[in-house]
Design an enzyme around this catalytic site. Structure first.
Site, PDB file in Angstrom:
ATOM      1  N   ARG A 155       0.847  -1.203   0.000  1.00 27.79           N
ATOM      2  CA  ARG A 155       0.000   0.000   0.000  1.00 27.79           C
ATOM      3  C   ARG A 155       0.879   1.249   0.000  1.00 27.79           C
ATOM      4  O   ARG A 155       0.582   2.228  -0.688  1.00 27.79           O
ATOM      5  CB  ARG A 155      -0.956   0.000   1.215  1.00 27.79           C
ATOM      6  CG  ARG A 155      -1.996  -1.125   1.169  1.00 27.79           C
ATOM      7  CD  ARG A 155      -3.081  -0.943   2.215  1.00 27.79           C
ATOM      8  NE  ARG A 155      -2.622  -1.073   3.596  1.00 27.79           N
ATOM      9  CZ  ARG A 155      -2.549  -2.197   4.291  1.00 27.79           C
ATOM     10  NH1 ARG A 155      -2.913  -3.337   3.725  1.00 27.79           N
ATOM     11  NH2 ARG A 155      -2.132  -2.207   5.543  1.00 27.79           N
ATOM     12  N   LYS A 179     -13.351  13.887   4.423  1.00 26.34           N
ATOM     13  CA  LYS A 179     -14.453  13.277   3.684  1.00 26.34           C
ATOM     14  C   LYS A 179     -15.201  12.298   4.567  1.00 26.34           C
ATOM     15  O   LYS A 179     -14.591  11.603   5.384  1.00 26.34           O
ATOM     16  CB  LYS A 179     -13.923  12.514   2.474  1.00 26.34           C
ATOM     17  CG  LYS A 179     -15.045  11.900   1.632  1.00 26.34           C
ATOM     18  CD  LYS A 179     -14.559  10.821   0.694  1.00 26.34           C
ATOM     19  CE  LYS A 179     -14.756   9.448   1.304  1.00 26.34           C
ATOM     20  NZ  LYS A 179     -14.489   8.352   0.357  1.00 26.34           N
ATOM     21  N   GLU A 233     -20.515  13.526   1.533  1.00 25.91           N
ATOM     22  CA  GLU A 233     -20.738  12.542   0.460  1.00 25.91           C
ATOM     23  C   GLU A 233     -21.969  11.667   0.713  1.00 25.91           C
ATOM     24  O   GLU A 233     -21.893  10.658   1.413  1.00 25.91           O
ATOM     25  CB  GLU A 233     -19.497  11.642   0.294  1.00 25.91           C
ATOM     26  CG  GLU A 233     -19.675  10.607  -0.815  1.00 25.91           C
ATOM     27  CD  GLU A 233     -18.454   9.719  -1.039  1.00 25.91           C
ATOM     28  OE1 GLU A 233     -17.469   9.839  -0.295  1.00 25.91           O
ATOM     29  OE2 GLU A 233     -18.518   8.894  -1.959  1.00 25.91           O
ATOM     30  N   LYS A 287     -20.127  15.901  -2.491  1.00 29.72           N
ATOM     31  CA  LYS A 287     -19.656  14.807  -3.342  1.00 29.72           C
ATOM     32  C   LYS A 287     -20.813  13.842  -3.574  1.00 29.72           C
ATOM     33  O   LYS A 287     -20.995  12.871  -2.842  1.00 29.72           O
ATOM     34  CB  LYS A 287     -18.479  14.098  -2.660  1.00 29.72           C
ATOM     35  CG  LYS A 287     -17.981  12.867  -3.389  1.00 29.72           C
ATOM     36  CD  LYS A 287     -16.617  12.439  -2.878  1.00 29.72           C
ATOM     37  CE  LYS A 287     -16.183  11.148  -3.544  1.00 29.72           C
ATOM     38  NZ  LYS A 287     -14.775  10.844  -3.320  1.00 29.72           N
TER      39      LYS A 287
HETATM   40  P1  13P Z   1     -15.374   6.095  -6.543  1.00 28.42           P
HETATM   41  O1  13P Z   1     -15.124   7.252  -7.482  1.00 28.42           O
HETATM   42  O2  13P Z   1     -14.573   4.883  -6.884  1.00 28.42           O
HETATM   43  O3  13P Z   1     -16.833   5.850  -6.326  1.00 28.42           O
HETATM   44  O4  13P Z   1     -14.777   6.513  -5.129  1.00 28.42           O
HETATM   45  C1  13P Z   1     -15.054   7.759  -4.642  1.00 28.42           C
HETATM   46  C2  13P Z   1     -15.079   7.720  -3.171  1.00 28.42           C
HETATM   47  O5  13P Z   1     -14.313   8.384  -2.521  1.00 28.42           O
HETATM   48  C3  13P Z   1     -16.086   6.875  -2.507  1.00 28.42           C
HETATM   49  O6  13P Z   1     -16.162   7.221  -1.148  1.00 28.42           O
END
Ligand code: 13P
Length: 333
Positions: A47, A137, A178, A220
Site C-alpha cells: 500500500r 471526507k 458525500e 460529493k
Molecule cells: P469512486 O469514485 O470509486 O466511487 O470513489 C469515490 C469515493 O471516494 C467513494 O467514497
C-alpha cells in the site's frame, strides 16, 4: 490565521478551474479488493508503494487540486523518507483525510445503512490536522429498492453528515459531504432522480439546522443514472440533464463546488458524463470530480505490483487526470 480564513484558503486551493480531487482513501478491506483484482497482496508495504507511486506522479498538480488519503497513509513515507502528505503538498495537491469509520445496518430500517465515526471526531481531527490534512471526507450510502431508502434512513443519514460537517468546520477543516445513492439495482433513471432529490433536500435542510457554512463545504454526490442492471443505460447528455436538474432544485448557490464520485462507472463513462454537464449552460457551482476508481483503475491495471511498471502506471494516472481536467472545461473528446 483564524478558522474562517483557514477554511476559505483551503476552498480556494481545492476549487480551481480545470482541476478536481483524487480519492485515494480506500479503507483496508476496499484496497484489498482493488489489489486482489490485479493479483497483489494488500500488505502495508504494498500500500505504501502504491500510494507513493500516485503521489510521485510528475506534475500531478496540473489537474489534481486535492487528494483524499486513508489514515494509514498520513504516516507513511516515500522511499526517500518524505512523508506522503508532505509529498502531496510539494506537488501543489492539498492533502485530505477520510474520517468516517464505515457503514453498518440502521436499526429499525431493514435494508438501510448508517455510517459510524462521530465519537471522538473532534479530537481525531486535531491529530489529522497536525499531520497536514486540511480537508475531510465522510460517506453515507443509500440503497435503492422498492422499500429503501426509508424516510428514517434519509433523515438519520442527513443528520449524521451535518454533524460531521459542523465538527470539521469548528476545527478549520473543510468537510466534503458525500451522500452516495448506490447504482446497484434495476431501477430506472426516474427512480434515481426521485431518491436523490429527497436525499439532497434532507441533507441541505440538516446542514442549515447545524449552521454549516455552505461557502466552506463541498458536496460529493453520485450522478443521476439508471440502476446498473436496468435494461436501458443512459447516454451522457441524459445523465447530465437529469443530474443538473436535481442539483439545481436542491443545492444552494452558496456552495462553491460539486465534486462527483464515480461509483462504479467506467473511467470513460465518468469523464464523458462530467464533460456533458460542463457543456450545459453555466451553473451556480463548479462541477468537478472526486473520483476513486475512475481515476485509479487504469493505473492499477498498468502497475500490477511490479516496480518495473511504475512509470506506465503514473502515465495512466496522469492521462486520466488530464482527461477529467478537460471534462471540467467541457472540452473532452
Ligand atoms: P469512486 O469514485 O470509486 O466511487 O470513489 C469515490 C469515493 O471516494 C467513494 O467514497
Amino acid at each position: 490565521m483564524n478558522i474562517q480564513d483557514q477554511l476559505q484558503a483551503t476552498i480556494e486551493l481545492l476549487v480551481q478551474k480545470g482541476k478536481g480531487i483524487l480519492a485515494a482513501d480506500e479503507s483496508s478491506p476496499t484496497i484489498a479488493k482493488r489489489f486482489d483484482a490485479i493479483g497483489v497482496e494488500s500488505t502495508e508495504e504494498q500500500r505504501r508503494r502504491y500510494r507513493s507511486l500516485i503521489l510521485e506522479t510528475a506534475n500531478l498538480g496540473d489537474y489534481i487540486s486535492g487528494i483524499i488519503l486513508f489514515e494509514e497513509t498520513l504516516e507513511q513515507r516515500a522511499d526517500d523518507g518524505t512523508l506522503l502528505p508532505e509529498l502531496a503538498t510539494r506537488q501543489g495537491v492539498v492533502p485530505g483525510i477520510k474520517v468516517d469509520k464505515g457503514k453498518g445496518p440502521l436499526a429499525n430500517a431493514p435494508g438501510d445503512e448508517i455510517t459510524q465515526g462521530l465519537d471522538g471526531l473532534g479530537q481525531r481531527l486535531e491529530g489529522y490536522k497536525a499531520q497536514g490534512a486540511r480537508f475531510a471526507k465522510w460517506r453515507n450510502v443509500y440503497h435503492i429498492s422498492d422499500s429503501t431508502p426509508s424516510r428514517l434512513a434519509i433523515e438519520a443519514n442527513a443528520e449524521m453528515l451535518a454533524r460531521y460537517a459542523a465538527i470539521c468546520q469548528a476545527q478549520g477543516i473543510v468537510p466534503i459531504v458525500e451522500p452516495e445513492v448506490l447504482m446497484d439495482g434495476d431501477h430506472g433513471i426516474a427512480r434515481c432522480a426521485e431518491v436523490s432529490e429527497a436525499v439532497l433536500h434532507a441533507l441541505f435542510h440538516a446542514l442549515h439546522r447545524h449552521h454549516v457554512v455552505l461557502e466552506h463545504a463541498l458536496l460529493k454526490p453520485s450522478m443521476i443514472t439508471p440502476g446498473k442492471n436496468h435494461a436501458r443505460q443512459a447516454k451522457p447528455d441524459e445523465v447530465a440533464r437529469q443530474t443538473v436538474r436535481i442539483l439545481r432544485r436542491t443545492v444552494p448557490a452558496a456552495l462553491p463546488s460539486i465534486n462527483f464520485l464515480s461509483g462504479g462507472q467506467t473511467p470513460e463513462e465518468a469523464t464523458a458524463n462530467l464533460n456533458a454537464m460542463n457543456c450545459l449552460t453555466p451553473q451556480p457551482w463548479e462541477l468537478s470530480f472526486s473520483y476513486g476508481r475512475a481515476l485509479q483503475q487504469p493505473a492499477l491495471q498498468a502497475w500490477k505490483g511490479d516496480p518495473g511498471n511504475v512509470a506506465a502506471a503514473q502515465d495512466a494516472l496522469y492521462r486520466r487526470a488530464a482527461l477529467n481536467g478537460a471534462a471540467r472545461r467541457g472540452e473532452y473528446q
